[in-house]
Enzyme design. Structure first.
Site, PDB file in Angstrom:
ATOM      1  N   SER A  83      52.395  39.610  25.137  1.00  0.00           N
ATOM      2  CA  SER A  83      53.431  39.424  24.131  1.00  0.00           C
ATOM      3  C   SER A  83      54.032  40.743  23.623  1.00  0.00           C
ATOM      4  O   SER A  83      55.040  40.738  22.905  1.00  0.00           O
ATOM      5  CB  SER A  83      52.859  38.640  22.935  1.00  0.00           C
ATOM      6  OG  SER A  83      51.809  39.363  22.302  1.00  0.00           O
ATOM      7  N   LYS A  93      55.956  46.259  16.711  1.00  0.00           N
ATOM      8  CA  LYS A  93      55.927  44.911  17.279  1.00  0.00           C
ATOM      9  C   LYS A  93      56.343  43.890  16.226  1.00  0.00           C
ATOM     10  O   LYS A  93      55.885  43.942  15.081  1.00  0.00           O
ATOM     11  CB  LYS A  93      54.522  44.602  17.814  1.00  0.00           C
ATOM     12  CG  LYS A  93      54.424  43.272  18.551  1.00  0.00           C
ATOM     13  CD  LYS A  93      53.056  43.078  19.195  1.00  0.00           C
ATOM     14  CE  LYS A  93      52.988  41.756  19.952  1.00  0.00           C
ATOM     15  NZ  LYS A  93      51.685  41.573  20.628  1.00  0.00           N
ATOM     16  N   SER A 104      47.910  40.576  25.966  1.00  0.00           N
ATOM     17  CA  SER A 104      49.221  40.907  25.417  1.00  0.00           C
ATOM     18  C   SER A 104      49.522  42.400  25.313  1.00  0.00           C
ATOM     19  O   SER A 104      50.668  42.780  25.090  1.00  0.00           O
ATOM     20  CB  SER A 104      49.392  40.260  24.044  1.00  0.00           C
ATOM     21  OG  SER A 104      49.546  38.863  24.178  1.00  0.00           O
TER      22      SER A 104
END
Length: 400
Positions: free
Chosen positions: A84, A9, A108
């Site tokens: 996210s 990520k 997220s």
């Protein structure tokens, strides 16, 4: 995990590889250290192959930014992949990688898992420690795993989890096999609380309600004892907004000062909200958070798990910043439509998103399985039972 390719990520630091945070401000940033979760995966043999896209500074549950653009949903390229950790979930769904790391403040990990028909686990605070961090006492944001199956998520958790001396809230792992051992067990008699709209507190679009409503037959076939019920979440919205604003001020206030006019408006708004908080505001939120958590502790003495929607909407138009209306109700900000996740973040509990079916338009919908704090193993077992009974996770996108 020897040999497994992983793209990390883009909010997680990767030594010698750009970590942009989805922001033009950090578009060329090359860290000189790995984030703890990155170091653990690579230490277990995972092979770093790149990064996965995020909203700017990870803010919001729709993945788009000025550096790399928007991440599209593999099931329908006109739709959002969530966020996210949207890039991670989309890469999993598209078969680009077998496992993925992510993080979760208000959904997220769970929301992109729901949008992309994969599995995501928000962990108990401290289960997967976070370092470096500006706040070692933070319980709102946690790292966690994503995978195409519950078993893959459990395997990844076994590598991510474990204490670190720099993280005072980090938890001991019961044993090396605590999470990766086979998850199959008889779940008949499970005491289940079903909260299709969190006790009437949040709107849920009819297409999502319809998909999740059909799961009652699955619950019955599994022998679960289901009661419609919900923890006391009164005041949860104000608590979450206060704690979130404080976190944004702490982590991004200096960035705004150093780079005025170069950060997206919603992040600026959140930081400014944090700057306006008073000691009384934070004290009130802390006391309310404690009350909510203790009420949830009593709730989980009556129930083994809580089931709820992951997202209040199905994947929406990729060109929208966020859904402005949910089931006829106006959403005033870019976090309002994710209360089905963000409020449950306050419980300090593991929450799993597992595939639960598709809308009439072929869009994925996830079921959220929440257990008592530190009960990751139990939540994974329940998720594995539901997964085996339905098989929705085996439906892959029509890649062209």
């Amino acid at each position: 995990m020897h040999g497994l390719p992983v793209a990390f990520k883009d909010t997680h630091l990767t030594r010698g590889m750009r970590t942009t945070l989805g922001s033009p401000v950090f578009a060329e940033q090359v860290p000189d250290e790995d984030e703890l979760v990155v170091a653990r995966l690579q230490g277990a043999g995972a092979v770093r192959m790149g990064k996965t896209n995020v909203p700017e500074f990870g803010a919001g549950s729709h993945t788009f930014n000025p550096v790399f653009g928007a991440t599209r949903n593999p099931y329908d390229l006109r739709r959002s992949a969530g966020g996210s950790s949207g890039g991670a979930a989309a890469a999993l769904a598209a078969g680009l990688q077998p496992i993925a790391d992510g993080s979760d403040m208000g959904g997220s990990l769970r929301n992109p898992a729901s949008f992309c028909n994969v599995v995501g686990l928000r962990t108990t605070p401290g289960r997967v420690p976070s370092y470096p961090t500006v706040n070692v006492w933070d319980t709102l944001t946690v790292p966690g795993p994503l995978g195409r199956t519950v078993a893959d998520v459990a395997l990844l958790l076994s590598v991510m989890a474990g204490p670190d001396p720099r993280c005072p809230l980090s938890l001991e792992t019961p044993s090396p096999d605590a999470f990766r051992a086979p998850l199959e067990r008889d779940t008949r008699g499970l005491r289940v609380a079903w909260a299709p709209d969190l006790g009437g507190r949040v709107p849920v679009d009819p297409d999502v309600r319809d998909v999740l409503g059909r799961q009652g037959a699955v619950f019955e076939a599994l022998g679960w004892r289901v009661t419609e019920d919900c923890p006391d979440l009164d005041g949860a919205d104000a608590v979450f907004r206060t704690l979130r604003a404080r976190a944004f001020h702490l982590s991004l206030g200096a960035v705004l000062d150093a780079f005025p006019g170069q950060v997206k408006a919603t992040v600026v708004q959140n930081v400014e909200e944090g700057r306006r908080l008073t000691a009384d505001d934070i004290a009130r939120a802390t006391a309310e958070h404690t009350r909510i958590l203790l009420a949830a502790t009593a709730f989980f003495q009556r129930y083994d798990v809580l089931l709820a929607p992951v997202s209040q909407v199905a994947p929406f138009d990729v060109d929208l910043e966020y859904p402005t209306v949910v089931d006829g109700q106006r959403q005033e900000s870019y976090i309002d439509w994710m209360r089905s996740c963000s409020w449950l973040s306050l419980l300090g509990a593991p929450a799993l998103s597992v595939p639960a079916g598709f809308t009439a338009d072929g869009l994925p919908v996830g079921l959220q399985i929440v257990g008592p704090p530190r009960a990751e193993r139990a939540v994974l077992e329940v998720g594995a039972a539901f997964e085996a009974a339905t098989g929705w996770g085996r439906r892959r996108p029509p890649l062209r």
